[in-house]
Design an enzyme around this catalytic site. Structure first.
Site, short mmCIF file in Angstrom:
data_model
loop_
_atom_site.label_atom_id
_atom_site.label_comp_id
_atom_site.label_asym_id
_atom_site.label_seq_id
_atom_site.Cartn_x
_atom_site.Cartn_y
_atom_site.Cartn_z
N SER A 178 38.54 46.54 36.86
CA SER A 178 38.49 45.27 36.78
C SER A 178 39.76 44.40 37.21
CB SER A 178 37.87 44.69 35.17
OG SER A 178 38.75 45.30 34.46
N ASP A 206 40.50 36.59 28.59
CA ASP A 206 39.45 36.91 27.93
C ASP A 206 39.48 38.08 26.92
OD1 ASP A 206 39.65 39.20 29.43
OD2 ASP A 206 37.61 38.78 30.55
N HIS A 263 41.61 41.00 29.90
CA HIS A 263 42.11 40.60 31.23
C HIS A 263 42.90 39.40 31.19
CE1 HIS A 263 37.84 42.31 31.94
NE2 HIS A 263 38.80 43.07 32.62
#
Ligand code: NAG
Ligand code: NAG
Ligand code: NAG
Length: 383
Positions: free
Chosen positions: A36, A335, A338
């Site tokens: 990610s 978040d 991240h």
């Protein structure tokens, strides 16, 4: 110049080659693998194709700052790979899943991104044997490598032309491995060995420049700080508020990784194996958040479900009960898991324009490109 005259994309490749030497200096394209931290839309496409339940990061406010809609990136804006592409004069690197049918990448000629959010370095079979099931994806590093190999004929033609294309590409090998820590002890050594085995395969295919990132300081992540909330006072680093033990763990992995990278350098002295020190690049803003404009600190998430670090696993950013800050650029953590675009930009600059890679990013070029440049512009015309 031993390019077969039967190669159908020849005129286009020539154009590309000439373009690169003058516009981007060293690289024609970026080829990226990872999770990610680098996914620019693959998981989004995969979920859409399988009619699966969209993960939380497919909803606003993801993407709000730069793209103004959720692109599948796990941030409010651009990632490290986006800043890199922009600064090398390329357009943003398309996710493999959105180009693989059209192979638009052939026209763009600027590479392809195989990174998938949630991906592990080790195969899902390995994790499943430990009883760990990945709800997001089974697109481990080997699976991504398989996609890459299978797409080569469409991207670049025959093996020798592909070798030429790969040679001039900057290969980003991650970050990957952060999702393997569900069973950290088991994953430990095999993880770093795998992270060096894949570069070796890419070198076989022609790779001359690989950037291999280490881990971020996971002890500074809002998610881990929440999980271990209420730990003894002496378990926190005074200067940062991060968890010492988890950061030591990340540092230990980074040491192992660098040992493996040295091994590759010895085996392949002509290949540029660049270690990207994500850990210390990020540590700069964990130590002095204000200096980087993170006036709300570097630990608390901008977007999340409340709690001391604004992170709650069951109320993820993007889902209805979560809330988001109004000035994401004043936060380093986006978040919980991240970082914000602003934080990724600090890391980007420290790595690719600064001193946080070994060797320095700006000091190397693929061997073949250096030769091409030395041979002066006449060799470009005679090609
Ligand atoms: C990964 O999952 C997809 C979709 O569920 C499946 O088709 C594929 O065979 C799996 N791949 C591996 C390597 O397990
Ligand atoms: C952290 O601060 C405490 C109290 O201010 C002090 O006793 C301790 O030695 C400090 N620890 C470190 C590692 O600096
Ligand atoms: C997380 O959110 C859920 C649902 O609102 C709530 O029940 C729970 O107490 C929260 N957990 C923490 C640690 O705040």
């Amino acid at each position: 110049m031993a390019i077969s005259s039967s190669f159908p994309f020849l005129p286009f490749c020539l154009l590309l080659w000439a373009f690169t030497v003058y516009a981007n200096g060293c690289y024609t394209s970026i080829i990226s693998f990872g999770d990610s931290l680098a996914d620019t839309g693959n998981l989004k496409q995969l979920v859409a194709k399988s009619n699966g339940r969209p993960p939380h990061f497919m909803y606003p406010p993801y993407g709000e700052t730069f793209f103004h809609n959720p692109t599948g990136r796990c941030s409010n804006g651009r990632l490290i790979i986006d800043f890199l592409a922009e600064n090398l004069g390329m357009s943003l690197i398309p996710p493999y899943e959105s180009v693989k049918s059209s192979m638009e990448v052939i026209e763009k000629g600027q590479g392809v991104n195989f990174a998938v959010a949630g991906a592990t370095a080790l195969d899902s079979a390995f994790h499943e044997a430990q009883g760990v099931y990945n709800a997001y994806t089974n697109a481990s590093l080997n699976v991504q490598l398989g996609w890459f190999k299978r797409s080569l004929p469409a991207i670049c033609g025959n093996p020798s032309d592909c070798k030429n294309w790969i040679k001039k590409s900057l290969i980003l090998m991650g970050e990957i491995g952060g999702n393997d820590y569900n069973h950290p002890v088991i994953a430990g050594k095999s993880l770093e060995e795998l992270k060096s085995y894949v570069p070796l395969e890419l070198i076989e295919l022609g790779a001359e420049t690989l950037v291999v990132p280490g881990n971020l300081p996971i002890g500074c992540s809002a998610a881990y700080l929440t999980i271990y909330y209420g730990a003894q006072k002496d378990e926190y680093d005074n200067a940062t508020g991060c968890l010492i033990k988890l950061n030591k763990f990340a540092e230990c992995h980074n040491e192992l990784l660098q040992t493996e990278l040295n091994r590759i350098r010895e085996l392949h002295p002509n290949v540029n194996v660049i270690y990207a020190d994500y850990y210390n690049a990020a540590m700069q803003f964990f130590q002095s958040p204000e200096k980087y404009g993170f006036t709300n600190g570097a630990l608390t998430a901008c977007c999340g479900g409340g709690g001391p670090y604004n992170y709650n696993r069951s109320v993820a950013c993007g889902y209805p009960l979560s809330t988001s800050c109004s000035q994401p650029e004043t936060y380093a953590n986006w978040d919980g898991l991240h970082l914000t675009e602003a934080a990724y930009q600090v890391i980007y600059k420290s790595l690719f324009q600064g001193t946080y890679t070994t060797p320095r990013f700006n000091s190397v070029c693929p061997t073949s490109m250096v030769q091409a440049k030395d041979a002066s512009s006449s060799s470009v015309q005679s090609f």
